[in-house]
Design a protein around this motif. Sequence first.
Motif, short mmCIF file in Angstrom:
data_model
loop_
_atom_site.label_atom_id
_atom_site.label_comp_id
_atom_site.label_asym_id
_atom_site.label_seq_id
_atom_site.Cartn_x
_atom_site.Cartn_y
_atom_site.Cartn_z
N VAL A 18 -7.87 0.58 -0.28
CA VAL A 18 -6.43 0.49 -0.04
C VAL A 18 -5.76 0.85 -1.20
O VAL A 18 -6.10 0.47 -2.50
N ILE A 37 0.59 -5.68 1.42
CA ILE A 37 -1.06 -5.67 1.40
C ILE A 37 -1.29 -6.96 2.38
O ILE A 37 -2.34 -7.01 3.16
N LEU A 76 -2.82 0.70 -3.80
CA LEU A 76 -2.13 -0.67 -4.32
C LEU A 76 -1.00 -0.45 -5.41
O LEU A 76 -1.21 0.47 -6.19
N ASP A 121 0.80 -1.12 0.26
CA ASP A 121 -0.12 0.06 0.16
C ASP A 121 1.06 1.38 0.14
O ASP A 121 0.42 2.53 0.15
#
Length: 331
Positions: free
Chosen positions: A309, A297, A311, A292
């Motif tokens: 989130v 993650i 990515l 993240d």
Amino acid sequence: MSKIITIERFILENQPINARGEFTNLLYDIALAAKIIAHKTNRAGLTDILGRAGAVNIQGEQQQKLDVFADEVIFRVCDHTGRLCVMASEENEALLHIPNEYEKGSYVLVYDPLDGSSNIDVNVSIGTIFGIYRCKDWSQRGRLEDVLQPGRDLVGSGYVLYGSSTMLVYSTGQGVHGFTLDPELGEFLLSHKQMKLPNPPAYFSINHAYYPRWSPAVQKYVQWLQSGNEGKTPLSSRYIGSLVADFHRNLLRGGVFCYPSEVNQPRGKIRLVYEAAPLAFLIEQAGGYASDGFGSILNIEPTELHQRVPLFIGNRRLVEKAEYFIQMENK
Ligand code: AHG
Ligand code: MN
Ligand code: MN
């Protein structure tokens, strides 16, 4: 004649010796749901399925959008089998409980039934993403905490890509394997055994239109991706706008997919439970990494079902470079 390996045969041959078959059968169920969705997706342009959910077609039936259809297919294929204790889908606000008339099982299924919704009506590749956890307390019917588990605890994950052909790619922690649907046989056949991210990577994938909304660190990182990649093979840019399709291409060719946080969207867009965690599990199995911007993650404990989130996912070196720029800025 070369060996023809169906997904059933492959799963069976690779299941642990003392397995009871519950997990194996769950993977078959998902493969069946994938075939049903693929069939409908391939006919989408022929039927009047395209259109808004809630609209009524000429037969007076309620029209369903493909993502609503896919959502229901997965639920219906899996709700009565006694293999799951609970499900959660991107399309549903609340947990999907196993109906009381059915037995419950020991696994948890999380899924994004149809990923790439903006591409559905324009005949561009879309996908399904899924993750499987173990139920935390066998004596209970599924609860929220069964779903809110970190990606590290996944026992399996995968995706289905409805593209120029339909592919199912999954991992149960022993590498990543890909199967292509033979539409005449109606079988997924092993086509990509032990998929590994190639090096050097070929692509970076990000929606450039959002450049002004990124933090200076992300802007610098994207400039770095564009600027020749420290003397290594320069990366080219590809962005489909379907995470599954972008992920799949980058898995085959090497690269990084980014959906960073934005000024008005500090947690980005991608859903942790249904999209980021299952793909993070796969990418690690293929030799890559997902972050993240601050860490893996897979280590994030979700606190909400639909949590988003930032990515960065793909070849480890490229993802770690994103962490470097972001962490420098936050020092
Ligand atoms: P979904 O269709 O399941 O809501 O997911 C869409 C996601 C993902 O598939 C894709 O990578 C991303 O949205 C694209 O977003 P932008 O159009 O903002 O680039
Ligand atoms: Mn999605
Ligand atoms: Mn979706």
